[in-house]
Design an enzyme around this catalytic site. Structure first.
Site, PDB file in Angstrom:
ATOM      1  N   ASN A  41       5.868   6.088  -6.107  1.00 26.90           N
ATOM      2  CA  ASN A  41       6.340   4.725  -6.317  1.00 26.90           C
ATOM      3  C   ASN A  41       6.541   4.479  -7.808  1.00 26.90           C
ATOM      4  OD1 ASN A  41       3.494   4.973  -6.361  1.00 26.90           O
ATOM      5  ND2 ASN A  41       3.189   2.789  -6.049  1.00 26.90           N
ATOM      6  N   GLU A  43       6.925   1.220 -10.183  1.00 26.76           N
ATOM      7  CA  GLU A  43       6.866  -0.250 -10.279  1.00 26.76           C
ATOM      8  C   GLU A  43       7.519  -0.737 -11.563  1.00 26.76           C
ATOM      9  OE1 GLU A  43       2.754  -1.300  -9.598  1.00 26.76           O
ATOM     10  OE2 GLU A  43       2.912  -0.753  -7.478  1.00 26.76           O
ATOM     11  N   CYS A  52       9.521   2.138  -3.701  1.00 25.64           N
ATOM     12  CA  CYS A  52       8.483   2.894  -3.001  1.00 25.64           C
ATOM     13  C   CYS A  52       8.648   4.402  -3.182  1.00 25.64           C
ATOM     14  CB  CYS A  52       8.524   2.578  -1.509  1.00 25.64           C
ATOM     15  SG  CYS A  52       7.949   0.935  -1.064  1.00 25.64           S
ATOM     16  N   GLU A  54       8.747   6.624  -0.887  1.00 28.24           N
ATOM     17  CA  GLU A  54       9.719   7.163   0.068  1.00 28.24           C
ATOM     18  C   GLU A  54      11.122   7.151  -0.527  1.00 28.24           C
ATOM     19  OE1 GLU A  54       7.361   4.973   0.661  1.00 28.24           O
ATOM     20  OE2 GLU A  54       6.479   5.213   2.652  1.00 28.24           O
ATOM     21  N   CYS A  85       5.949   1.178   4.542  1.00 27.58           N
ATOM     22  CA  CYS A  85       6.299  -0.236   4.691  1.00 27.58           C
ATOM     23  C   CYS A  85       7.530  -0.371   5.594  1.00 27.58           C
ATOM     24  CB  CYS A  85       6.556  -0.856   3.322  1.00 27.58           C
ATOM     25  SG  CYS A  85       8.154  -0.428   2.597  1.00 27.58           S
ATOM     26  N   CYS A  88      10.783   0.968   4.175  1.00 25.67           N
ATOM     27  CA  CYS A  88      10.840   2.438   4.115  1.00 25.67           C
ATOM     28  C   CYS A  88      10.969   3.047   5.505  1.00 25.67           C
ATOM     29  CB  CYS A  88       9.631   2.993   3.371  1.00 25.67           C
ATOM     30  SG  CYS A  88       9.810   2.740   1.596  1.00 25.67           S
TER      31      CYS A  88
HETATM   32  N1  THU Z   1       4.466   1.529  -1.530  1.00 18.29           N
HETATM   33  C1  THU Z   1       5.063   2.737  -1.328  1.00 18.29           C
HETATM   34  O1  THU Z   1       5.318   3.483  -2.293  1.00 18.29           O
HETATM   35  N2  THU Z   1       5.375   3.092  -0.067  1.00 18.29           N
HETATM   36  C2  THU Z   1       5.105   2.337   1.038  1.00 18.29           C
HETATM   37  O2  THU Z   1       5.521   2.672   2.127  1.00 18.29           O
HETATM   38  C3  THU Z   1       4.268   1.148   0.898  1.00 18.29           C
HETATM   39  C4  THU Z   1       4.169   0.596  -0.468  1.00 18.29           C
HETATM   40  C5  THU Z   1       4.157   1.121  -2.905  1.00 18.29           C
HETATM   41  C6  THU Z   1       5.128   0.140  -3.475  1.00 18.29           C
HETATM   42  C7  THU Z   1       4.293  -0.533  -4.546  1.00 18.29           C
HETATM   43  O3  THU Z   1       4.411   0.217  -5.734  1.00 18.29           O
HETATM   44  C8  THU Z   1       2.885  -0.431  -4.029  1.00 18.29           C
HETATM   45  O4  THU Z   1       2.905   0.515  -2.980  1.00 18.29           O
HETATM   46  C9  THU Z   1       2.328  -1.744  -3.512  1.00 18.29           C
HETATM   47  O5  THU Z   1       3.178  -2.338  -2.604  1.00 18.29           O
END
Ligand code: THU
Length: 126
Positions: A41, A43, A52, A54, A85, A88
């Site tokens: 991920n 941010e 994310c 994925e 999520c 994703c």
């Molecule tokens: N996140 C992912 O990388 N993949 C997911 O399927 C769920 C959430 C990350 C995004 C963000 O950086 C952190 O988790 C909190 O939401």
């Protein structure tokens, strides 16, 4: 073979840029052809601009010529068991199928394996 996807996901999580949520997420995907890609991920101070793990992994796959996703391993260093999520699930669906296997991992290995069809029933497709 599946275990190496787990290892790739754990190693990808160590590259996460997650200063805001402090959740280090790593994903590894394997295509029908056996090619593997990973992602973390990324941010951003403007929160909605982050993305994310994925998404990063899918981007790597596309830049390498694309493919169909057969398996996915998902790991978060700070969670007992992460699941992809909703967004994703849809992104994985674009390049996978209801039979794509999603491995939910912790640091020690795979905790549970579920199909994308179970995670995203009646996926939007056209
Ligand atoms: N996140 C992912 O990388 N993949 C997911 O399927 C769920 C959430 C990350 C995004 C963000 O950086 C952190 O988790 C909190 O939401």
């Amino acid at each position: 073979m599946v275990q190496s996807l787990h290892t790739m996901a754990v190693e990808a999580s160590q590259k996460a840029h997650s200063p805001y949520s402090k959740l280090d997420v790593g994903v590894a995907i394997k295509t029908d052809e056996g090619k593997v890609y990973s992602g973390c991920n990324v941010e951003n101070a403007s929160y909605p601009e982050g993305w994310c793990a994925e998404t990063t992994a899918i981007g790597h796959m596309i830049m390498d010529g694309g493919g169909s996703i057969a398996e996915v391993a998902v790991f978060c260093a700070q969670m007992d068991k992460i699941t992809p999520c909703g967004g994703c699930r849809q992104r994985l669906s674009e390049f996978g199928s209801s039979e794509t296997v999603v491995h939910l991992c912790d640091a020690n290995g795979i905790l549970e394996s579920v199909t994308l069809g179970a995670l995203l029933p009646k996926a939007f497709e056209f």
